[in-house]
Design a protein around this motif. Structure first.
Motif, short mmCIF file in Angstrom:
data_model
loop_
_atom_site.label_atom_id
_atom_site.label_comp_id
_atom_site.label_asym_id
_atom_site.label_seq_id
_atom_site.Cartn_x
_atom_site.Cartn_y
_atom_site.Cartn_z
N ILE A 277 14.26 4.43 -1.47
CA ILE A 277 15.09 3.69 -0.51
C ILE A 277 14.18 3.15 0.59
O ILE A 277 13.39 3.90 1.18
CB ILE A 277 16.17 4.60 0.09
N GLY A 278 14.29 1.86 0.88
CA GLY A 278 13.44 1.24 1.88
C GLY A 278 14.12 1.07 3.22
O GLY A 278 15.32 0.78 3.30
N VAL A 279 13.34 1.25 4.29
CA VAL A 279 13.78 0.94 5.64
C VAL A 279 12.85 -0.13 6.19
O VAL A 279 11.65 -0.12 5.93
CB VAL A 279 13.77 2.20 6.54
N GLN A 280 13.40 -1.09 6.95
CA GLN A 280 12.63 -2.21 7.45
C GLN A 280 12.55 -2.16 8.98
O GLN A 280 13.52 -1.85 9.65
CB GLN A 280 13.29 -3.52 7.02
N LEU A 281 11.36 -2.48 9.49
CA LEU A 281 11.14 -2.61 10.92
C LEU A 281 10.66 -4.03 11.19
O LEU A 281 9.80 -4.55 10.47
CB LEU A 281 10.09 -1.61 11.41
N ILE A 282 11.21 -4.66 12.24
CA ILE A 282 10.89 -6.05 12.56
C ILE A 282 10.55 -6.15 14.03
O ILE A 282 11.15 -5.48 14.88
CB ILE A 282 12.09 -6.98 12.25
N LYS B 243 2.32 -0.16 14.49
CA LYS B 243 2.35 1.07 15.29
C LYS B 243 3.69 1.78 15.16
O LYS B 243 3.74 3.01 14.98
CB LYS B 243 2.08 0.74 16.76
N LEU B 244 4.77 1.02 15.26
CA LEU B 244 6.10 1.62 15.14
C LEU B 244 6.30 2.20 13.75
O LEU B 244 6.87 3.29 13.59
CB LEU B 244 7.17 0.58 15.45
N ALA B 245 5.84 1.48 12.73
CA ALA B 245 5.96 1.97 11.36
C ALA B 245 5.19 3.26 11.16
O ALA B 245 5.66 4.18 10.47
CB ALA B 245 5.47 0.90 10.38
N TYR B 246 4.03 3.36 11.78
CA TYR B 246 3.24 4.59 11.65
C TYR B 246 3.97 5.76 12.31
O TYR B 246 3.98 6.88 11.78
CB TYR B 246 1.88 4.38 12.30
N GLN B 247 4.59 5.50 13.45
CA GLN B 247 5.35 6.57 14.12
C GLN B 247 6.53 7.02 13.26
O GLN B 247 6.82 8.21 13.16
CB GLN B 247 5.84 6.08 15.49
N LEU B 248 7.21 6.06 12.63
CA LEU B 248 8.34 6.42 11.78
C LEU B 248 7.86 7.15 10.54
O LEU B 248 8.46 8.16 10.12
CB LEU B 248 9.13 5.17 11.39
N ALA C 33 7.43 -8.16 9.75
CA ALA C 33 8.39 -7.15 9.27
C ALA C 33 7.70 -6.28 8.24
O ALA C 33 6.86 -6.75 7.47
CB ALA C 33 9.62 -7.82 8.67
N ILE C 34 8.07 -5.02 8.21
CA ILE C 34 7.46 -4.07 7.28
C ILE C 34 8.54 -3.21 6.65
O ILE C 34 9.53 -2.86 7.29
CB ILE C 34 6.41 -3.19 8.02
N SER C 35 8.37 -2.90 5.37
CA SER C 35 9.25 -1.96 4.68
C SER C 35 8.46 -0.72 4.34
O SER C 35 7.31 -0.80 3.89
CB SER C 35 9.80 -2.59 3.39
N LEU C 36 9.05 0.44 4.57
CA LEU C 36 8.43 1.68 4.14
C LEU C 36 9.49 2.60 3.54
O LEU C 36 10.68 2.41 3.75
CB LEU C 36 7.69 2.38 5.28
N VAL D 87 0.85 -1.19 0.00
CA VAL D 87 0.00 0.00 0.00
C VAL D 87 0.89 1.24 0.00
O VAL D 87 2.11 1.14 -0.01
CB VAL D 87 -0.93 -0.01 1.23
N ARG D 88 0.27 2.42 0.06
CA ARG D 88 1.06 3.65 0.01
C ARG D 88 1.17 4.33 1.37
O ARG D 88 1.82 5.38 1.48
CB ARG D 88 0.48 4.59 -1.04
N CYS D 89 0.55 3.78 2.40
CA CYS D 89 0.69 4.33 3.74
C CYS D 89 0.42 3.23 4.76
O CYS D 89 -0.31 2.28 4.49
CB CYS D 89 -0.24 5.53 3.97
N VAL D 90 0.99 3.38 5.94
CA VAL D 90 0.84 2.37 6.98
C VAL D 90 -0.62 2.26 7.40
O VAL D 90 -1.12 1.16 7.72
CB VAL D 90 1.73 2.73 8.19
#
Length: 466
Positions: free
Chosen positions: A427-432, A443-448, A413-416, A214-217
């Motif tokens: 450029i992608g950043v990943q949160l796990i 939640k963490l991805a939305y904050q970032l 894990a999520i890439s945004l 998608v285009r947003c968390v």
């Protein structure tokens, strides 16, 4: 002002509620946009505008009467061609073997139909879903909307391209080693791989997940109540759990974020990615998180063992084909899988055991930290015609080193998108997070995402095509 085809799923539903526009308005704008852009990127399979427009009209009628059926009523979606939809063949990127129409929807398709999402069509993938590339012997070449000379990555290649190009707000891919997150990174969108079994899937396999691109968390959270409903066809599914997915609030104070900048093996990390991920980590630190450097969870022995096992698995699929059909498979696949012919059964099993080693190492890191931040990919871009970032069948997985451990370990894990290179590529950043912490990862991805505050940006070719 954004065009209708550029709106997120959340914005579309708000527009329907406010009667600002209807699903039919959106569908007409979307099909017109696709007609202009799809010939240039080749992201879709089994796309037929007429049925899509007809289902949009039915949805519009329900919204007009206040008789909405389902949380996603009127939201356009696509499904990766590997996800079965009743009545459609599953080409597996090759069009070889049994091409009988599927007899039933796979779980993700069934759940979306239950909530009356509008199926726009299917999206492309490479041969057998075994390349991180837009290259397919059946579909042809899927190109990256940010630069037609660059690759989308894969294997959810069409989904990544479609999301980046504005072919509707929701695209469902599959991920066994990074196949949602890698194209999400290279195409500049959000790609979420949940805990194994959180989204039921059929066929299921070790590490294989379905997930939204998608285009947003916020949109990833929006579709999770639908996709995560249970389905007994997936024997690896998680038990049903009540989660308020739309609650994305999170206090980062004291949260320990492991910074994993080194992958442990594979391609060297490019400087622009390292800088973007470092900046993203600092933004989390500014909101109260504690940054903790952590060592890689992967090593060469693990990656080579997985390679050997996957070679044997792929060779077993190729041997189901006749000689003439095998000749039509991309050389990058057949040459790579042929290595299994020289391996013993013991070597294949020993390779599988490295999955268990990966699982142990990936879960152990959460003894030290609450979440991990890392690059999604080691490289910014690679040529559209290549089968992988190395384009070398002897080194097929050197680019999945940041993503594959979390498939084998089953963690969410999520890439945004963390920004763009000097040449304008995403450029992608990943949160796990640890297993079952899917909501926490979102939640963490939305904050970032909020901290990054990147303006909505569209590929230049899309603007030119308009």
């Amino acid at each position: 002002m954004f065009e209708l085809h550029q709106l997120t799923a959340t914005q579309l539903l708000n527009g329907y509620r406010n009667k600002t526009f209807s699903p039919s308005d959106v569908a007409k704008a979307l099909t017109a946009h696709i007609a202009r852009v799809e010939p240039r990127i080749n992201a879709l399979y089994a796309y037929s505008p007429e049925p899509f427009l007809a289902t949009a009209e039915a949805s519009s009628a329900r919204w007009a009467k206040g008789e909405v059926l389902g949380a996603l009523d009127g939201v356009p979606v696509t499904l990766k061609e590997l996800i079965a939809t009743e009545g459609d063949p599953i080409p597996m990127g090759t069009g070889l073997g049994d091409q009988s129409p599927a007899k039933a929807d796979a779980p993700p398709a069934a759940r979306l139909h239950e909530d009356n999402a509008l199926l726009l069509g299917k999206t492309t993938c490479p041969d057998f879903g075994m390349l991180s590339s837009g290259l397919s012997s059946f579909h042809g070449l899927t190109r990256n909307p940010w630069d037609l000379n660059c690759n989308t990555g894969g294997s959810s290649s069409g989904a990544g391209a479609a999301a980046a190009a504005g072919f509707g707000p929701v695209h469902i891919g599959t991920d066994i080693g990074g196949s949602v997150r890698l194209p999400a990174a290279w195409c500049g969108v959000v790609g979420f791989k949940p805990t194994l079994g959180r989204i039921p899937i059929d066929p299921y396999y070790v590490g294989r997940c379905a997930g939204p691109m998608v285009r947003c968390v916020e949109d990833a959270a929006l579709v999770m109540p639908t996709l995560s409903r249970t389905d007994r066809r997936d024997a690896m599914r998680l038990p049903p759990e009540t989660i308020n997915w739309q609650d994305l609030s999170l206090d980062l104070s004291g949260l320990r974020i492991g910074v994993m900048m080194e992958a442990g093996c594979g391609l060297a990390l490019e400087a622009e990615i390292e800088a973007a991920v470092s900046q993203a980590a600092k933004l989390l630190e500014a909101r109260g998180a504690i940054l903790v450097p952590v060592a890689p969870v992967l090593n060469r022995e693990m990656l080579d063992g997985l390679d050997r096992f996957w070679q044997a698995r792929q060779q077993s699929e190729l041997e189901k084909l006749d000689d003439q059909s095998r000749q039509r498979v991309l050389p990058a696949i057949s040459q790579w899988a042929n290595g299994a012919a020289k391996a013993s059964a013991v070597e294949a099993v020993t390779g599988f055991q490295q999955i268990m080693a990966m699982r142990r190492a990936s879960e152990a890191v959460f003894d030290q930290v609450d979440f991990v931040i890392s690059p999604t990919t080691p490289n910014v871009a690679f040529p559209a015609e290549w089968a992988s970032p190395t384009n070398d069948p002897a080194r097929p997985f050197d680019h999945i080193v940041y993503t594959v451990p979390w498939n084998m370990g089953e963690q969410p894990a999520i890439s945004l998108n963390a920004g763009f290179s000097q040449e304008g590529m995403p450029i992608g950043v990943q949160l796990i997070g640890p297993r079952f912490a899917d909501h926490g990862v979102l939640k963490l991805a939305y904050q970032l995402e909020t901290a990054l505050a990147l303006p909505m940006r569209w590929p230049a070719l899309i603007t030119a095509a308009e």
